[in-house]
Design a protein around this motif. Structure first.
Motif, PDB file in Angstrom:
ATOM      1  N   VAL A  43      42.680  39.866  43.406  1.00 51.31           N
ATOM      2  CA  VAL A  43      42.774  41.301  43.687  1.00 51.31           C
ATOM      3  C   VAL A  43      43.814  41.472  44.787  1.00 51.31           C
ATOM      4  O   VAL A  43      43.580  41.110  45.944  1.00 51.31           O
ATOM      5  CB  VAL A  43      41.423  41.891  44.113  1.00 51.31           C
ATOM      6  CG1 VAL A  43      41.560  43.386  44.410  1.00 51.31           C
ATOM      7  CG2 VAL A  43      40.372  41.654  43.038  1.00 51.31           C
ATOM      8  N   VAL A  44      44.988  41.971  44.430  1.00 51.78           N
ATOM      9  CA  VAL A  44      46.099  42.124  45.372  1.00 51.78           C
ATOM     10  C   VAL A  44      46.055  43.543  45.943  1.00 51.78           C
ATOM     11  O   VAL A  44      45.851  44.503  45.207  1.00 51.78           O
ATOM     12  CB  VAL A  44      47.452  41.878  44.662  1.00 51.78           C
ATOM     13  CG1 VAL A  44      48.604  41.997  45.665  1.00 51.78           C
ATOM     14  CG2 VAL A  44      47.455  40.506  43.998  1.00 51.78           C
ATOM     15  N   TYR A  45      46.239  43.635  47.259  1.00 49.72           N
ATOM     16  CA  TYR A  45      46.215  44.966  47.871  1.00 49.72           C
ATOM     17  C   TYR A  45      47.546  45.293  48.539  1.00 49.72           C
ATOM     18  O   TYR A  45      48.290  44.415  48.978  1.00 49.72           O
ATOM     19  CB  TYR A  45      45.064  45.095  48.868  1.00 49.72           C
ATOM     20  CG  TYR A  45      45.123  44.185  50.084  1.00 49.72           C
ATOM     21  CD1 TYR A  45      45.827  44.544  51.233  1.00 49.72           C
ATOM     22  CD2 TYR A  45      44.437  42.967  50.096  1.00 49.72           C
ATOM     23  CE1 TYR A  45      45.871  43.715  52.343  1.00 49.72           C
ATOM     24  CE2 TYR A  45      44.471  42.133  51.198  1.00 49.72           C
ATOM     25  CZ  TYR A  45      45.182  42.519  52.328  1.00 49.72           C
ATOM     26  OH  TYR A  45      45.219  41.697  53.433  1.00 49.72           O
ATOM     27  N   ASN A  46      47.830  46.569  48.608  1.00 52.00           N
ATOM     28  CA  ASN A  46      49.045  47.066  49.244  1.00 52.00           C
ATOM     29  C   ASN A  46      48.950  46.908  50.756  1.00 52.00           C
ATOM     30  O   ASN A  46      47.859  46.956  51.331  1.00 52.00           O
ATOM     31  CB  ASN A  46      49.231  48.546  48.885  1.00 52.00           C
ATOM     32  CG  ASN A  46      50.633  49.043  49.144  1.00 52.00           C
ATOM     33  OD1 ASN A  46      51.577  48.259  49.219  1.00 52.00           O
ATOM     34  ND2 ASN A  46      50.789  50.343  49.283  1.00 52.00           N
ATOM     35  N   ASN A  47      50.087  46.729  51.422  1.00 51.51           N
ATOM     36  CA  ASN A  47      50.076  46.629  52.885  1.00 51.51           C
ATOM     37  C   ASN A  47      51.463  46.944  53.448  1.00 51.51           C
ATOM     38  O   ASN A  47      52.443  47.068  52.721  1.00 51.51           O
ATOM     39  CB  ASN A  47      49.604  45.240  53.343  1.00 51.51           C
ATOM     40  CG  ASN A  47      50.551  44.127  52.939  1.00 51.51           C
ATOM     41  OD1 ASN A  47      51.511  44.337  52.212  1.00 51.51           O
ATOM     42  ND2 ASN A  47      50.291  42.931  53.421  1.00 51.51           N
ATOM     43  N   GLN A  48      51.509  47.084  54.770  1.00 53.19           N
ATOM     44  CA  GLN A  48      52.773  47.423  55.417  1.00 53.19           C
ATOM     45  C   GLN A  48      53.756  46.262  55.396  1.00 53.19           C
ATOM     46  O   GLN A  48      54.965  46.447  55.238  1.00 53.19           O
ATOM     47  CB  GLN A  48      52.536  47.849  56.875  1.00 53.19           C
ATOM     48  CG  GLN A  48      51.685  49.082  57.036  1.00 53.19           C
ATOM     49  CD  GLN A  48      50.251  48.745  57.393  1.00 53.19           C
ATOM     50  OE1 GLN A  48      49.692  47.769  56.906  1.00 53.19           O
ATOM     51  NE2 GLN A  48      49.649  49.546  58.263  1.00 53.19           N
TER      52      GLN A  48
END
Length: 296
Positions: A116-121
């Motif tokens: 599960v890949v999540y968005n980040n800065q």
């Protein structure tokens, strides 16, 4: 409207869809029925299988390989990693530093059932810089990575730690994104200097949308599914992924159900046919006038 104009309109629609991100076709359902974020809508990868009612614990990668970007031929260390012994598990991993497919393959080496890949800065800095060194001096792109109209702040440089995506800056950046207009709930540093003292750094609301995960043709196809969630969804998932309690919720990962008939599809199809017919009719105006003059 000419045929050229009609085609241009369709191209514009496709471009807007790409700009606004991917429609989430997957979902994660928490076993905690009181979770206000249920279901967690997710977008899919264009590689590997789709999830088929997979139920698993959600845990974090080992600290020695937090982004799952270690070489695929390097040994898998379990010294700092203790997955559930009995239940299947999925790894909650940040995007950035290597391809999505690399992360999925590395997750499978840790015996995970899904990634599960999540968005980040951080990914926004690395995407615009080809190395870790450049990521420190490159910045997110206006309208692509952030929108100042949704929230902004001028932050004194001494209040921020470098690199600017460091988690130590979360407090100031989250404060910037606390307004109702900023759906991600956080900001990114844009690199622009100004503000009251002329030297502060401008931070603006981070875009946080679903997107398709594209394949890496240099790597083999993974055998486990990959899902993509937003940064705001990640923050809701993090407490359960960080917990070692046996009472942590399980997540069922599956393709979103769709109705047999979707009337909006028929409406869009009918509108497209009308546009094509009208455009064809108007495109012949010049020929009709020429034939009319010849016959008179």
């Amino acid at each position: 409207m000419t045929i050229f104009q009609a085609n241009s309109f369709l191209i514009l629609l496709v471009t807007l869809q790409n700009a606004l991100g991917s429609i989430p076709t997957l979902q994660m359902i928490s076993s905690n029925s009181n979770d206000p974020n249920n279901p967690y809508l997710s977008s899919q990868a264009l590689y590997g299988p789709l999830p088929s009612s997979l139920t698993a614990n959600l845990i974090l990668p080992p600290p020695s390989d937090p982004g799952l970007c270690s070489p695929l031929d390097s040994p898998v260390s379990t010294e700092d990693f203790s997955p559930p012994a009995a239940a299947p598990f999925a790894l909650l991993v940040p995007r950035g530093n290597c391809t999505f497919q690399h992360k999925t393959l590395r997750a499978s080496q840790y015996k995970a059932e899904a990634a599960v890949v999540y968005n980040n800065q951080e990914a926004m800095f690395y995407r615009n810089g080809s190395s870790a060194e450049q990521a420190v001096t490159s910045y997110p792109v206006d309208k692509l990575d952030y929108e100042c109209g949704n929230g902004e702040a001028w932050i004194p440089e001494e209040d921020l730690k470098t690199p600017y995506y460091d988690v130590a800056n979360s407090g100031r950046l989250d404060e910037c994104g606390s307004g109702d207009g900023c759906k991600s709930g956080t900001c990114v540093v844009t690199g622009e200097r100004g503000g009251p003292d002329g030297t502060s750094l401008r931070a603006c609301c981070m875009w946080d949308i679903h997107q398709l995960l594209y394949p890496d043709s240099s790597l083999p196809n993974p055998g486990i599914p990959t899902l993509f969630v937003t940064y705001s969804q990640y923050r809701s998932l993090l407490p359960s992924a960080s917990s070692s309690s046996s009472s942590s919720p399980l997540y069922t990962m599956e393709v979103r159900p769709y109705p047999t008939y979707n009337w909006s599809t028929f409406v869009i199809w009918f509108w497209g046919v009308c546009v094509a017919v009208f455009a064809s009719y108007k495109a012949g105006d010049g020929l009709k006038r020429a034939l009319g003059r010849r016959g008179s």
